[in-house]
Write an enzyme that holds these catalytic residues in place. Structure first.
Site, PDB file in Angstrom:
ATOM      1  CG  PHE A 106       0.013   0.277   2.357  1.00  0.00           C
ATOM      2  CD1 PHE A 106       0.382  -0.400   3.410  1.00  0.00           C
ATOM      3  CD2 PHE A 106      -0.272   1.777   3.008  1.00  0.00           C
ATOM      4  CE1 PHE A 106       0.896  -0.275   4.286  1.00  0.00           C
ATOM      5  CE2 PHE A 106       0.445   2.291   4.035  1.00  0.00           C
ATOM      6  CZ  PHE A 106       0.984   1.110   4.902  1.00  0.00           C
ATOM      7  CE  LYS A 107       5.414   1.336   4.919  1.00  0.00           C
ATOM      8  NZ  LYS A 107       4.832   0.040   5.270  1.00  0.00           N
ATOM      9  CG  ASP A 108       3.420   0.737  -4.651  1.00  0.00           C
ATOM     10  OD1 ASP A 108       4.673   1.148  -4.803  1.00  0.00           O
ATOM     11  OD2 ASP A 108       3.174  -0.330  -4.963  1.00  0.00           O
TER      12      ASP A 108
END
Ligand SMILES: *Cc1c(COP(=O)(O)O)cnc(C)c1O
Length: 432
Positions: A106-108
């Site tokens: 999810f850090k994208d």
């Protein structure tokens, strides 16, 4: 929107300054000065409008006129350029899959949004070439490297602890070409982090190059994480209460969800699901904030015992423990339980999760023992391939490798190895 420091010893500042600084001069975290409330009409229309418009309506309140509308729309479209499915796993339980982005975690979302903001702001900030310096315990490094892949005149320098990140994570950090300098540190994550901090306060380094951090506390990484809570809500077809379980480490992701709720998004309750680094579940239970030493687990992106973002959650609830308890439950799980769950979900539901996501599922199940008339949504934060060795060992079978990963697995690792700060300094000074 202006941003205040939660240490209250620095004056309010613009979004742009908050993004560039990362931390306020008094070392406090930035926090929006004003509360944002979305109109009832907007909340009711969410299910009928397109994703870009939803995200624009939410984030524009936090940016004001600092980024023109057409640019901001472009930034949003680059940020949510991948699918975010909500999958039904069993009765009343859904997985919100946030791992279909370029580096499969999810850090994208936050990394891409931040890179695009810095790209817009850089010319009015410095004439020197900008270097983004970041320490990673695994997922941040790859996401930041990828986030900056289109902003070619910004350099990225990533420090990671030797032997402590997964093979896929290492490939994502070390195979990006010349704009990313990958530095393997003989030591643990804390050492990487302390070297980064030292570089930021080193005058000689700062005279020569413009350093910026891409830490997860940066408002440009934190705020866009609200997007997927809204996009998940859009997909829900019934009117049952919504409860989100968020696998948590530094508590940025869950804090963004809580902010979304404070703006009016219909979310009934949050669950902070952690591994044995359980400072927050203990705090919610006993009211005592007492971090232990950090312990290594198979859900390594959550090996955090003093979560930086929790102070923002306290701020949202006016430091009122009763209010926190009403809105937030916390449960922790050990590696054994995590492994059993990965195995069981795979066997009985044909659903494969990474260790972090499995903890999200566990937290939700525990909460639902007492409250099951809900839509229970756990966030799947990473693809299982990122933790291939651990997961394959548990399920006794091979994890199917997405094409994007196959390509980088064959590439040669390019990195430098260092042991101490002097070597980092030399590398930074050589490069401009
Ligand atoms: C970073 C990360 C987390 C923890 O998120 P926080 O916002 O730090 O709480 C959970 N799972 C994965 C896979 C991560 O990379």
């Amino acid at each position: 929107m202006k941003y205040i420091s939660l240490n209250h010893n620095s004056g309010p500042t613009s979004f742009k300054k908050a993004v560039i600084n990362g931390l306020a001069p008094d070392k406090g975290l930035y926090f929006p000065q004003e509360e944002v409330k979305l109109s009832k009409g907007f909340i009711e229309s969410i299910k009928n409008i397109d994703d870009t418009e939803i995200c624009y309506e939410i984030i524009k309140e936090f940016i004001g006129d600092e980024i023109p509308k057409n640019k901001l729309i472009e930034v949003i479209n680059n940020t949510i350029s991948f699918k975010i499915p909500l999958k039904k796993i069993e009765k009343s339980i859904y997985s919100l899959e946030l791992f279909h982005g370029p580096t499969l975690a999810f850090k994208d979302v936050g990394a891409k949004f931040m890179a695009s903001c810095l790209d817009i702001f850089k010319d009015s900030y410095t004439s020197k070439k900008i270097t983004v310096l970041v320490a990673t315990s695994g997922d941040t490094g790859g996401a930041v490297a990828r986030g900056f892949s289109d902003t070619k005149d910004i350099n990225v320098c990533i420090l990671y602890p030797k032997g402590k990140i997964s093979k896929v994570q290492e490939k994502q950090i070390t195979t990006n070409g010349s704009y990313v300098q990958a530095i393997e540190v003989e030591g643990d994550f804390d050492l990487c982090q302390s070297m980064v901090k030292r570089a930021f306060s080193d005058e000689e380094v700062n005279r020569k190059i413009a350093l910026t951090s891409a830490n997860s506390i940066n408002v440009a990484r934190w705020l866009p994480q609200m997007f997927y809570f809204f996009l998940a809500y859009k997909k829900i077809k019934n009117t049952k209460r919504n409860v989100f379980s968020v696998p948590s480490g530094n508590f940025g992701n869950i804090c963004a969800g809580i902010l979304a709720k404070s703006m009016g998004l219909p979310i009934d309750h949050f669950i902070a699901s952690t591994n044995i680094n359980d400072t927050i579940p203990r705090y919610i239970k006993d009211g005592i904030f007492e971090p232990n030493d950090t312990q290594a687990t198979i859900s390594n992106a959550m090996d955090v015992s003093d979560p930086s973002n929790f102070i923002r959650i306290q701020k949202i609830f006016n430091n009122d423990l009763q209010k926190i308890r009403k809105n937030l439950s916390g449960y922790s799980f050990n590696d054994q339980k995590t492994k059993e769950t990965i195995k069981e979900l795979y066997k009985s539901k044909k659903y494969l999760t990474c260790p972090h996501s499995a903890i999200g599922y566990l937290g939700l199940k525990e909460y639902m023992v007492n409250d099951d008339k809900i839509n229970g949504i756990f966030i799947s934060t990473a693809h299982s391939i990122k933790f291939k060795d651990v997961v394959e060992d548990i399920i006794n079978s091979e994890v199917k490798c997405p094409n994007s990963i196959k390509n980088i697995l064959n590439r040669e690792n390019e990195h430098q190895s260092i042991e101490g700060y002097d070597e980092l300094k030399e590398i930074l000074l050589k490069r401009d």
